[in-house]
Design a protein around this motif. Sequence first.
Motif, PDB file in Angstrom:
ATOM      1  N   TYR A  91     -35.642  65.684  26.394  1.00 13.07           N
ATOM      2  CA  TYR A  91     -35.709  64.247  26.164  1.00 13.07           C
ATOM      3  C   TYR A  91     -35.708  63.989  24.665  1.00 13.07           C
ATOM      4  CZ  TYR A  91     -37.048  63.694  31.024  1.00 13.07           C
ATOM      5  OH  TYR A  91     -37.068  63.708  32.374  1.00 13.07           O
ATOM      6  N   GLN A 109     -35.718  50.329  25.665  1.00 12.53           N
ATOM      7  CA  GLN A 109     -35.591  51.726  26.081  1.00 12.53           C
ATOM      8  C   GLN A 109     -35.432  52.599  24.847  1.00 12.53           C
ATOM      9  OE1 GLN A 109     -32.317  51.731  28.872  1.00 12.53           O
ATOM     10  NE2 GLN A 109     -33.747  52.397  30.430  1.00 12.53           N
ATOM     11  N   THR A 113     -33.533  59.104  25.513  1.00 14.27           N
ATOM     12  CA  THR A 113     -32.268  59.595  26.040  1.00 14.27           C
ATOM     13  C   THR A 113     -32.463  61.062  26.401  1.00 14.27           C
ATOM     14  OG1 THR A 113     -31.541  60.192  23.838  1.00 14.27           O
ATOM     15  CG2 THR A 113     -30.806  58.068  24.661  1.00 14.27           C
ATOM     16  N   ARG A 114     -31.490  61.602  27.090  1.00 15.30           N
ATOM     17  CA  ARG A 114     -31.547  63.019  27.431  1.00 15.30           C
ATOM     18  C   ARG A 114     -30.416  63.694  26.701  1.00 15.30           C
ATOM     19  NH1 ARG A 114     -34.637  65.517  31.188  1.00 15.30           N
ATOM     20  NH2 ARG A 114     -33.705  67.513  31.698  1.00 15.30           N
ATOM     21  N   HIS A 122     -27.749  60.811  19.578  1.00 17.92           N
ATOM     22  CA  HIS A 122     -29.069  60.531  20.138  1.00 17.92           C
ATOM     23  C   HIS A 122     -30.108  60.133  19.106  1.00 17.92           C
ATOM     24  CE1 HIS A 122     -27.755  62.026  24.022  1.00 17.92           C
ATOM     25  NE2 HIS A 122     -27.097  62.933  23.352  1.00 17.92           N
ATOM     26  N   ASP A 180     -25.971  53.279  24.285  1.00 13.80           N
ATOM     27  CA  ASP A 180     -25.963  52.700  25.619  1.00 13.80           C
ATOM     28  C   ASP A 180     -27.314  52.125  26.008  1.00 13.80           C
ATOM     29  OD1 ASP A 180     -23.427  53.736  25.707  1.00 13.80           O
ATOM     30  OD2 ASP A 180     -24.132  55.647  26.515  1.00 13.80           O
ATOM     31  N   LEU A 181     -28.322  52.408  25.200  1.00 14.27           N
ATOM     32  CA  LEU A 181     -29.676  51.988  25.566  1.00 14.27           C
ATOM     33  C   LEU A 181     -29.815  50.482  25.521  1.00 14.27           C
ATOM     34  CD1 LEU A 181     -32.032  54.505  23.809  1.00 14.27           C
ATOM     35  CD2 LEU A 181     -31.300  54.433  26.169  1.00 14.27           C
ATOM     36  N   ALA A 208     -25.920  57.981  25.607  1.00 17.60           N
ATOM     37  CA  ALA A 208     -26.240  58.091  24.196  1.00 17.60           C
ATOM     38  C   ALA A 208     -27.071  56.906  23.743  1.00 17.60           C
ATOM     39  CB  ALA A 208     -24.958  58.169  23.388  1.00 17.60           C
ATOM     40  N   LEU A 209     -27.388  56.951  22.479  1.00 12.91           N
ATOM     41  CA  LEU A 209     -28.256  55.939  21.887  1.00 12.91           C
ATOM     42  C   LEU A 209     -27.686  54.542  22.029  1.00 12.91           C
ATOM     43  CD1 LEU A 209     -30.878  56.058  20.217  1.00 12.91           C
ATOM     44  CD2 LEU A 209     -29.451  55.892  18.205  1.00 12.91           C
ATOM     45  N   PRO A 233     -33.275  58.856  32.021  1.00 14.56           N
ATOM     46  CA  PRO A 233     -32.284  58.235  31.149  1.00 14.56           C
ATOM     47  C   PRO A 233     -31.085  59.153  30.945  1.00 14.56           C
ATOM     48  CG  PRO A 233     -34.370  58.691  30.040  1.00 14.56           C
ATOM     49  CD  PRO A 233     -34.336  59.504  31.272  1.00 14.56           C
ATOM     50  N   SER A 234     -30.016  58.534  30.664  1.00 15.89           N
ATOM     51  CA  SER A 234     -28.809  59.303  30.378  1.00 15.89           C
ATOM     52  C   SER A 234     -28.010  58.534  29.348  1.00 15.89           C
ATOM     53  CB  SER A 234     -27.995  59.471  31.640  1.00 15.89           C
ATOM     54  OG  SER A 234     -27.634  58.207  32.127  1.00 15.89           O
TER      55      SER A 234
END
Lengths: 251, 931
Positions: free
Chosen positions: B387, B416, B419-420, B454, B411-412, B408-409, B405-406
Amino acid sequence: MSKIFTPTNQIRLTNVAVVRMKKGGKRFEIACYKNKVVSWRNKVETDLDEVLQARTVFTNVSKGQVAKKEDLLASFGTEDQNVICQEILAKGELQVSEKERHVQQDSMLKEIATMVSDKCVNPETKRPYPVTMIEKAMKDIHFSVKPNRNCKQQTLEVIKMLKTQMPIERAHMRLKITASKEGRKLKEKLVKLCTSIESEEWEDSTLIMVCLIDPGNFREIDDLVRSETRGQGHMDLLNLKEVTEGEETVE
Amino acid sequence: MWTFLQRFLLRLCDGAIVVVDVVEGVCAQTKVVLKQVWLEHIRPVLVLNKIDRLIIEMKMQPLDAYVRMVQLLEQMNAQVAELFTVDVMSKKENITDSSSGLEEADDSNIYFTPEQGNVVFASAADGWGFSLQDFARMFSSKLGLREEELQRSLWGDNYFNTKTKTVTAGAQEKAKKPLFVQVVLENLWSVYDSVVIRKDKIMTEKIVQNLQLQINPRDLKHSDPKVQIHAILSKWLPLSDTVLRMVCEKLPCPSYMSEARAEKLMSSLSKPFELLPEATQQLKTAFVACSSSDDAPTIAFVSKMMVVDRHCLPKNKVRLLSSEDIALRRQQVREKLAQFTMKQEQGDNVAVQEQQVKSEDVLEDGPIFIAFARVFSGTLKRGQELYVLGPKYDPGATIDNSVEPSGALKDLKAGQYVTRAKIGDLYLLMGRELECLESVPAGNVVGIGGLEEHILKSGTLSSSLACPAFTELSQMVMPIVRVAVEPARPCEMPELIKGLKLLNQADPCVQVVLQESGEHVLITAGEVHLQRCLQDLEECYAKIQINASQPIVPFRETIMAPLEPISTSNAGRVQIETPGKRFSMRLRAVSLPEEITNVLEKNVEVIKTMPQIQGPGHLDQTEEEIETNKKLGLQWRSKITKLHHRLNHVFGMNGWGDNAADRILSFGPRRCGPNVLLNYTPITLPCLWNKNPTDIVFERVTLECLNSVINGFQLATLAGPICEEPLHGVAFIIEDIAIAVDQLAPLSHGEDGDSNHNGQSQQQCRSFSGQIMSAVKDGCRRSFTNQPQRLMAAMYNCSIQVSGEVVGKIYAILSRRHGKILEGDLEEGSASFSIAAVLPVVESFDLANEIRKQTSGLASHQLTFSHWEVIDIDPFWVPTTDEELELYGDKGDSINRAHVYMNSVRRRKGLAVSEKVVEFAEKQRTLSRKV
């Protein structure tokens, strides 16, 4: 010993700017200082002595010929040199000096650049370009200011020219158009003029539409709305220019 | 500059080596570093450097040098003591104990004492360094003393009694040489004396023999004594060995972490350790254990992203190809070729393919980011999935509803922060060189690839979601120097933006702000830092030419009119009418009380949503309005009614009569600003709040005119008459409005007229709305100029930490820049003052530099935007009375600040400035002599 002629009573003027005026078929001139007449006309300079070299009206300054009293009386209706000087200063012809022209062009260029930056945005970020950048771009496309045309006209020209140089477009206007009659017909025509339509609603036969337009098309659209709907249409200006507001941190 | 760069790495460190120049002594920088180290709970050790300068440049005697070093050590320890005291005092405040608490607190092992071995005496230039231990070992047999005993007594006011062969205290008293001088310094001095100063070859050889050193004969024969001394002393007292030994002995082991430090790492200022969730608190044991076994949770902290050129990576390095490699490549090329020909047969896909190839190429040569991280627990392996916790991540919020979570940064969503990520390559950092690693056990510092997506600047890697995010360090140096940057060629804007993004990611101390004017403002920590940032931008991030300039400073325009909203006096009243006198209006400009503008400014968001509820009045729209009302959340509507009541209340309090807010027709500029248009006419006009104007029917003409009036008001408030800046806190009151309806009647009911007439009337109508707009704009401007006008300047809140001796200089700087000091207090327990002040933004350029110069770096400051403040000078004021003329001269520009600001803005915008082209007609250069 030879006699040397020394004109002791002769006053020589230096740094003269001559302002000429023709009145009553006669030519009159006054001797002024350089770079001062335009300031006087702009009412920035208020001291007459700072403008005039001598409070005398000439027929020819370089030859030192002073105008005759009868001529003055005939042409100006007065003998008062002060009054006549001021009239010639205000109305006469004058060669604008280099410095004055420079200042004028400079401020005009800046004004145009400010207006361009005010009216336009970067289409990618929807934010205006800073004035300094516009100025530089104007220099790059070799834009020269025409002193006898007004700033707004030149601004619109510059925007067209700048489009070749950088991604720039005019900030869009947001309009709300309401048409209770002939909505469909109107819409078809409007679509061509609008850049994008944000929302569109129908209520019975009333069209309510919010759209973004290029400000250049405003008049055309206004005409269209009025003529197509025969006065039953209505147009609201929601936003003069569609720009992103506020500060933003780049990350 | 390094102070603010290293602070991001302090979090990863266990110890720090503080290097002090014995000639320069303790400087401001040293104090800052010590403080930072103290705050982070890191053990410092001291290196007293450049002792050779004492010998060669200062030509000091051994005894003087000794005294100097003692004093230096005392100063350092005084600093430590001060920090210690502040710490204890702040703790005491929490307990509210009557005793000072200083007596109980144990301060025995925090000081620098050579006896304890945490001080090294060195000269890095000549490559030598020693601690007391070295000399104690060397001389114990000679003096007949035990090594430990000698080490204890070597430093300090002791001397060697030759008769009793013992060390006795009180060297100064008895005018004896202290042991340190006798044993250590005199020997060193004699080496320097014979090698460097007297250049005695025989003596030099003798020294080498005595010390039993193996020295390259070429070095000894070298003509430069510097080389000789370096060769001799670096063999005798090698610096690297000494420092390394001190680090090993005195600094904590990487796999050891005290509980206090673990707690400090895990908790932030806002959230003390005790409040963290249970599962998180348990992780503390993992921190303390620092185990690298597989079952321990993996925790690593990334403190910054480093930029590395792609071809520097080990995998991209040129190496010799084995025959298998070549065969493999040949195979690949063949396959590609086969694919390509197949595609070509298909025809259409080729272009796409080519484009893909191109984009890959582009990716290949850019700089890449490597995360600089330290593993705190567990083992980091390549390809491991972990994580990534952003700096704002809160374990308490997500621990229950375990998010998966999945992506990239970017997409948050908001809120949130997890990320993973799959760990890319791991690198051993060896200066510039990188070496690939398979796994990294706990306690090590490592470079991690593949995290660009990330982590922005810093982040935490963890195998458990319970781990708290390590916060950024307490910021000691805030970014303060602001410049506007732009590309030299305007078409290169996208490159600049890309470059700025990269820079922002790479440098934790940089802020980039996109301002409303479209300028990109780069905020850096100092002038030097700025230079480096610009250079980096030009050379590796953006790769374009960049210009930096002073950023544009915004102003506001307002009026000072302590007038009643309803007044009979004629001040500021303006009558306007359109040509043809079909429309006329009476207007007055009044200044709004500060309370009202505050309310308006705070509720900008609410006001912005209002037009969505209702356009400015349409009678045939009610149904649609209800529709939109439904769409808008109840929340917004309640906010709007709340604002309405609040405004009514505030207006009432300031003597604007009851229900003054009902009279508001519009806000401006942009329909949401701090200016209002008020309707004080007997005619009821559709107002802002009235959502359902069913009871009154308005004529279409009135509505259209009103629309134009409002637009005119918007234009007027957007650019004021002083220097075309927006207005602030001005109310325009419509006192009377008259529209000749009868003349307009055929226009609005134009449907029954013949088409020709219809067209004409439309023409008129259109120009009519334009006429109203410009007339209103003009009227607003005139009524504004009829009142006493003022400029408003944006103000910075400026907080300064400054040590006592230069407080006066700071006050001088602030007052010269028209700042106002709000308070200045001594910080308890230390010798520094903290000053709070406000400063106009216009005057803040180059402030950082000036403060640094004037105070020799003893002050640090922060600037944040606070508010708009009226500059209480009429920008058009000129001295008129004799007294004033005598005082200020006939221009008065020396004191009229507002006038100076106004002119500078006007000049920038190309507006007319009341300045003469030439000041004195007679003082021009004579260009031609002949008339």
